[in-house]
Design an enzyme around this catalytic site. Structure first.
Site, PDB file in Angstrom:
ATOM      1  N   SER A 469       0.783  -1.302  -0.176  1.00  0.00           N
ATOM      2  CA  SER A 469      -0.105   0.101   0.041  1.00  0.00           C
ATOM      3  C   SER A 469       0.780   1.202  -0.119  1.00  0.00           C
ATOM      4  O   SER A 469       1.393   1.456  -1.001  1.00  0.00           O
ATOM      5  CB  SER A 469      -0.902  -0.013   1.224  1.00  0.00           C
ATOM      6  OG  SER A 469      -1.959   0.900   1.147  1.00  0.00           O
ATOM      7  N   ASP A 480      10.254   5.396 -10.244  1.00  0.00           N
ATOM      8  CA  ASP A 480       9.956   6.198 -11.439  1.00  0.00           C
ATOM      9  C   ASP A 480      10.748   7.634 -11.592  1.00  0.00           C
ATOM     10  O   ASP A 480      11.191   7.915 -12.826  1.00  0.00           O
ATOM     11  CB  ASP A 480       8.403   6.624 -11.593  1.00  0.00           C
ATOM     12  CG  ASP A 480       7.460   5.399 -11.296  1.00  0.00           C
ATOM     13  OD1 ASP A 480       8.188   4.362 -12.010  1.00  0.00           O
ATOM     14  OD2 ASP A 480       6.196   5.578 -11.173  1.00  0.00           O
ATOM     15  N   LYS A 495      -0.937  -4.544  -3.260  1.00  0.00           N
ATOM     16  CA  LYS A 495      -1.970  -3.804  -2.865  1.00  0.00           C
ATOM     17  C   LYS A 495      -2.115  -2.526  -3.267  1.00  0.00           C
ATOM     18  O   LYS A 495      -1.686  -1.740  -2.877  1.00  0.00           O
ATOM     19  CB  LYS A 495      -2.194  -3.949  -1.274  1.00  0.00           C
ATOM     20  CG  LYS A 495      -3.528  -3.472  -0.999  1.00  0.00           C
ATOM     21  CD  LYS A 495      -3.812  -3.647   0.716  1.00  0.00           C
ATOM     22  CE  LYS A 495      -5.107  -3.052   1.126  1.00  0.00           C
ATOM     23  NZ  LYS A 495      -5.514  -1.792   0.797  1.00  0.00           N
TER      24      LYS A 495
END
Length: 713
Positions: A469, A480, A495
């Site tokens: 999460s 990224d 998740k």
């Protein structure tokens, strides 16, 4: 999430369903609960547009409910299944018609079969078991069928009872051996006496099992049916009956008392699915996720087998007042069985807070920040939260002139999204961090709007298959942006969804009944990385992958029942971080080190062995064979003790001024717990590797090995 949006959603649901409550005479009926739950799911679950109440849905609900009530195939007969099969493709119609004929029939048959077994189990335990006979018992219900007759059902229960008794008999034999080693004058009990005592324990356990069944009411079984219905949408959508809702609220408040573990009943086994941070299990490293609790005994009492119990009844045996002892018989993830004494205690929230230390290696300092969860107090902004605490730790580390920072998010199951976004901003210039898509398709981009960077030096993130999460949001964003190197398992948990809790009593505001309906926790949103990809199922892939003991076990979101599918949306514009030098060099160097490290090779063997143990579910009911297998497992486990003996050559130290005003302990207690933490870090091989990666990121003249260059061409 946006609380105003959710309150507005609740109001909409209530207005849509108010007429339903007014028109229903029996507002406490099971049919009303079905109507409310299906209406809320159909209108407000994230995947409601993708789920149809059709024959396929009906068949899945049918199979899953039978799995819930008789997953071990120890009650129902083949003839019962044939009888129930007429409902297999009718449950969707029943839901539309607010009919519960299938539940009524399944409940009636189940009660009859439980009463049937209760009528003959004592007879099976009247005579001694023959442990010299060659026969086996399969613990995996997927490999067996329902009994074709009452005679076969009796034989299955005979084998089950024999297995319980044999397991206890082997333990007693070992205890007798240990007693003799301690006292040469000890008189060892005969096998006949030990078998009789073991058989009596099995009978007592089954007595308790059937006594607990008698305490269950129809509403308990109906709650199970409603929860099975809710979980068809995804594994995180659950129905909480009123009593369960109260326990959920206690869990959210962070107040725990007991052993400090979250348990789940799956395949008729009570399995540890989370070790609660700060609890006695966590502090003393007594249990791990994946361990199965087989028996529970209070100090000085015989163990009680909980394998066939309803989870609530098992929990009642495990819980108890602070300071009391409970002894758990546990089957480890590697297949070994052992007794684990636990002193019950209250969770100490201090253990969940961020903390840091200095690692001295080759004359230079590096920082480690460990963050067990993304905590925040939404009711009081002046209270501690994960982002504020991590910022403090970074500032303290900078004063020590660290050359790089390791942020440890292993086993961090997530928490507040707000803190994850803010924390990501400590390491990047302003920009998007995560995208959130809500029910109905509305998309929101959560950004870091502060152009300042708290730490612009080398950064490594440690993750594993239990990082979930909010942890995945931070790891995904920093990957990224090419801001950090991610080291860990092949992927994180996976998740990528958000849940909200709907109080069903608030939905029907005009109810006159004092009986509460409970609550529904349902998935309402999905996370997406700035590159547009969801973390759902796929998680975050590590830049540097290491093997751990769980590498080959099915423990992620993709291994749950009915997970929401992976998808992607459009990426958002962002500027990659430009200051992290030597990234590819550091990654390649780490891969080479891990390939050549003997500890990693041993961990690989351990992971393979654990996988084989998980897949071997056929046990011998012959004493010699069973005892031999247990001995072999113990010997194999000893082979991996070398992994526990690892000690780093680096120097680790925490500083009193770090979090000096945050402790709930006195000064001496605080020091002892910090020292214990340092000892744990010293034996953590992967912390050492993370430091080596930081060194490579700082290398003045990096040269990628020739093999790596050839691979890139």
């Amino acid at each position: 999430m946006n609380s105003l949006k959710w309150i507005f959603t609740l109001v909409l649901i209530a207005s849509l369903l108010l007429g339903l409550g007014a028109e229903t005479k029996n507002s406490d009926s099971e049919e009303l609960l079905i109507e409310i739950v299906t209406s809320v799911l159909d209108k407000w679950h994230y995947s409601s547009d993708d789920i149809e109440f059709d024959d396929a849905f009906s068949e899945k609900l049918f199979d899953d409910f039978l799995e819930e009530i008789d997953g071990n195939k120890q009650w129902l007969l083949k003839s019962d299944i044939r009888n129930l099969n007429r409902y297999k493709h009718q449950l969707d119609d029943e839901l539309h018609q607010l009919n519960i004929g299938f539940f009524d029939e399944a409940y009636r048959i189940l009660m009859e079969r439980i009463a049937l077994v209760e009528g003959f189990y004592e007879e099976l335990l009247e005579k001694p078991f023959d442990f010299s006979k060659d026969e086996t018992f399969d613990l995996d219900a997927d490999n067996i069928d329902y009994a074709s007759s009452i005679t076969e059902l009796k034989n299955n229960w005979r084998k089950r009872s024999k297995f319980y008794t044999l397991n206890r008999f082997v333990d007693k034999k070992e205890q007798e051996k240990q007693s003799l080693e301690k006292d040469a004058t000890y008189q060892i009990k005969s096998d006949e006496i030990l078998e009789e005592e073991s058989r009596e324990t099995t009978k007592e356990n089954l007595d308790i099992l059937f006594s607990n069944f008698k305490d269950l009411k129809r509403k308990n079984w109906f709650t199970l049916y409603v929860n099975t219905l809710a979980s068809q949408f995804d594994p995180h959508t659950n129905y909480f009956a009123p009593a369960e809702k109260e326990r959920f609220d206690m869990g959210i408040s962070g107040k725990y008392e007991g052993i400090g573990a979250r348990l789940q009943k799956r395949d008729q086994e009570v399995k540890v699915i989370e070790v609660i941070l700060g609890g006695p299990i966590w502090k003393d490293n007594l249990l791990e996720v994946g361990d199965v609790i087989l028996q529970v005994s209070q100090k000085g009492e015989e163990p009680v087998n909980i394998s066939g119990m309803i989870l609530d009844d098992a929990v009642k045996l495990i819980k108890g007042p602070k300071g009391t002892q409970v002894i758990l018989t546990v089957r480890r993830v590697d297949g070994t069985i052992e007794k684990v004494p636990v002193i019950r205690d209250q969770v100490e929230l201090e253990q969940t807070y961020a903390k840091s230390l200095i690692i001295e290696s080759d004359g230079k300092n590096y920082g480690l920040i460990e963050l067990p969860k993304f905590y925040i107090d939404f009711s009081d902004s002046n209270q501690r939260d994960a982002a504020k605490d991590v910022a403090i730790e970074i500032e303290q580390l900078k004063k020590q002139k660290v050359q790089g920072i390791v942020l440890d998010l292993r086993n961090n199951g997530g928490g507040a999204l707000q803190t994850a976004v803010e924390m990501t901003g400590f390491f990047i210039e302003k920009g998007p961090v995560v995208q959130v898509k809500s029910t109905g398709g509305k998309k929101e981009v959560l950004k870091d709007i502060d152009p300042s960077i708290l730490w612009d030096g080398p950064l490594v993130l440690l993750v594993n298959e239990f990082s979930a999460s909010a942890s995945e949001i931070v790891a995904g964003a920093l990957q990224d942006y090419q801001r950090a190197i991610i080291i860990g398992s092949s992927q994180t948990f996976g998740k990528g969804t958000v849940q909200n809790l709907v109080d069903l009593d608030r939905v029907l505001r005009n109810r006159s009944s004092s009986d509460h309906l409970g609550a529904l926790k349902l998935t309402t949103d999905m996370y997406y990385r700035v590159n547009g990809k969801s973390t759902q199922l796929e998680g975050v892939k590590s830049d540097i992958t290491y093997i751990d003991r769980y590498a080959y076990l099915e423990m992620g979101e993709k291994d749950q029942e009915n997970p929401i599918a992976w998808n992607s949306i459009n990426p958002v514009d962002f500027e990659p971080f430009s200051h992290l030098k030597n990234r590819e060099y550091a990654i390649e160097r780490s891969r080479r080190r891990l390939e050549e490290n003997s500890y990693v090779h041993l961990i690989e063997q351990q992971a393979q062995w654990i996988k084989s143990q998980q897949e071997d579910n056929v046990v011998s009911l012959n004493f010699e064979e069973y005892n031999k297998e247990k001995s072999e497992n113990r010997e194999m486990a000893k082979k991996f003790e070398k992994l526990e003996a690892f000690r780093s050559d680096n120097t680790f130290a925490w500083f009193p001024e770090f979090n000096s005003n945050s402790s709930t302990y006195n000064a001496q207690e605080f020091k002892e717990r910090r020292d214990q933490w340092v000892q744990r870090i010293e034996s953590d091989f992967y912390i050492d590797e993370a430091v080596e990666v930081l060194k490579d990121l700082n290398s003045p003249n990096p040269v990628i090995p020739m093999v790596a260059q050839n691979q890139e061409q």
